[in-house]
Design a protein around this motif. Structure first.
Motif, mmCIF file in Angstrom:
data_model
loop_
_atom_site.group_PDB
_atom_site.id
_atom_site.type_symbol
_atom_site.label_atom_id
_atom_site.label_comp_id
_atom_site.label_asym_id
_atom_site.label_seq_id
_atom_site.Cartn_x
_atom_site.Cartn_y
_atom_site.Cartn_z
ATOM 1 N N TYR A 68 -4.866 -1.118 -75.942
ATOM 2 C CA TYR A 68 -3.455 -0.740 -75.849
ATOM 3 C C TYR A 68 -2.795 -1.175 -74.548
ATOM 4 N N ASN A 69 -3.570 -1.662 -73.574
ATOM 5 C CA ASN A 69 -3.020 -2.148 -72.310
ATOM 6 C C ASN A 69 -2.104 -1.102 -71.661
ATOM 7 N N LEU A 70 -2.655 0.079 -71.429
ATOM 8 C CA LEU A 70 -1.881 1.198 -70.896
ATOM 9 C C LEU A 70 -1.698 1.131 -69.386
ATOM 10 N N THR A 71 -2.625 0.475 -68.682
ATOM 11 C CA THR A 71 -2.551 0.400 -67.226
ATOM 12 C C THR A 71 -3.229 -0.874 -66.746
ATOM 13 N N ALA A 72 -2.700 -1.405 -65.655
ATOM 14 C CA ALA A 72 -3.323 -2.594 -65.055
ATOM 15 C C ALA A 72 -4.496 -2.209 -64.167
ATOM 16 N N VAL A 73 -4.613 -0.936 -63.821
ATOM 17 C CA VAL A 73 -5.706 -0.465 -62.983
ATOM 18 C C VAL A 73 -6.905 -0.173 -63.876
ATOM 19 N N ARG A 74 -8.029 -0.835 -63.591
ATOM 20 C CA ARG A 74 -9.198 -0.692 -64.467
ATOM 21 C C ARG A 74 -10.425 -0.137 -63.763
ATOM 22 N N ARG A 120 0.889 7.390 -79.656
ATOM 23 C CA ARG A 120 -0.377 7.669 -80.340
ATOM 24 C C ARG A 120 -1.465 8.048 -79.335
ATOM 25 N N PHE A 121 -1.509 7.317 -78.228
ATOM 26 C CA PHE A 121 -2.481 7.660 -77.187
ATOM 27 C C PHE A 121 -2.215 9.049 -76.625
ATOM 28 N N LEU A 122 -0.962 9.366 -76.337
ATOM 29 C CA LEU A 122 -0.632 10.669 -75.768
ATOM 30 C C LEU A 122 -0.975 11.806 -76.730
ATOM 31 N N ARG A 123 -0.768 11.582 -78.007
ATOM 32 C CA ARG A 123 -1.125 12.611 -78.993
ATOM 33 C C ARG A 123 -2.633 12.795 -79.070
ATOM 34 N N GLN A 124 -3.373 11.702 -78.890
ATOM 35 C CA GLN A 124 -4.827 11.813 -78.858
ATOM 36 C C GLN A 124 -5.277 12.583 -77.621
ATOM 37 N N CYS A 125 -4.613 12.337 -76.486
ATOM 38 C CA CYS A 125 -4.909 13.101 -75.273
ATOM 39 C C CYS A 125 -4.681 14.589 -75.509
ATOM 40 N N ARG A 126 -3.550 14.911 -76.113
ATOM 41 C CA ARG A 126 -3.242 16.318 -76.389
ATOM 42 C C ARG A 126 -4.336 16.951 -77.246
ATOM 43 N N LEU A 127 -4.788 16.227 -78.252
ATOM 44 C CA LEU A 127 -5.806 16.742 -79.167
ATOM 45 C C LEU A 127 -7.162 16.886 -78.482
ATOM 46 N N GLU A 128 -7.637 15.806 -77.865
ATOM 47 C CA GLU A 128 -8.990 15.813 -77.303
ATOM 48 C C GLU A 128 -9.119 16.675 -76.053
ATOM 49 N N LEU A 129 -8.042 16.765 -75.281
ATOM 50 C CA LEU A 129 -8.099 17.534 -74.043
ATOM 51 C C LEU A 129 -7.657 18.985 -74.231
ATOM 52 N N GLY A 130 -7.214 19.324 -75.439
ATOM 53 C CA GLY A 130 -6.798 20.699 -75.711
ATOM 54 C C GLY A 130 -5.572 21.117 -74.933
#
Length: 208
Positions: free
Chosen positions: A41-47, A106-116
């Protein structure tokens, strides 16, 4: 070389923030999610994981002492910065993450789900489209120049609400682009920058 958990612990001490072990683990789990999704998804240039602790987690949490109480909107949240780290640090605060990109949402919703993150709402929408004035604080990191960002955020703030804009080295140029009265009313605070270089600037705007 220190591990990411050690770097996080050191950085939190330097910021004067006391987080429970479960919160620290959740912050590192967020970075793990960011790394995994970043490949596609190329969310950040910092790896580099160590750099991500400093530039993403600690840089986001540096603004926590300046947050007024109340509902928070993270405008143009992208990969969830600074909204996700702040939501982890303050789980009782209502936090809304807004971004127009479907893949980032989609990524943010996954964060919400997995991180509670039960107090977090994820919304897909355009930051420039206006919105309801229902937030006490709006945060923004690398979203737009101040001349664009302030009129973008102000309609979403309740009277007396504050915009906290995370800025870097170009902040002087952005301030120069503002009307004199607006620029004079802003507060400027130096924050510990990524790696402790002191180049991270917080700009505070208060809606009348």
């Amino acid at each position: 070389m220190k591990t990411p958990p050690e770097r996080l612990a050191d950085g939190l001490r330097a910021l004067g923030l006391e987080l429970a072990e479960a919160q620290r683990e959740r912050l590192l789990a967020y970075l793990d999610l960011l790394q995994r999704w970043n490949r596609a998804y190329n969310l950040t240039a910092v790896r580099d994981p160590a750099a991500m602790v400093e530039r993403h987690l600690l840089d986001s949490l540096a603004i926590a002492p300046y947050l007024p109480p109340g509902a928070l909107l993270d405008l143009g949240s992208g990969g969830g910065l600074p909204g996700v780290p702040l939501a982890i640090a303050e789980p009782r605060r209502p936090v809304t993450l807004l971004d127009r990109s479907g893949k980032k949402v989609r990524f943010l919703r996954q964060c919400r789900l997995e991180l509670g993150l039960e107090g977090v709402e994820v919304v897909q929408g355009d930051a420039s489209a206006g919105g309801e004035a229902r937030f006490e604080v709006v945060t923004a990191r690398a979203v737009a120049p101040l001349a664009t960002l302030i009129p973008m955020a102000a309609p979403r703030l309740r009277p007396g609400g504050e915009l906290l804009a995370h800025k870097g080295e170009r902040v002087a140029e952005e301030l120069a682009e503002l009307p004199e009265g607006v620029a004079a009313a802003l507060e400027r605070h130096e924050l510990p920058g990524a790696g402790g270089d002191g180049r991270s600037i917080l700009i505070r705007y208060r809606r009348d």
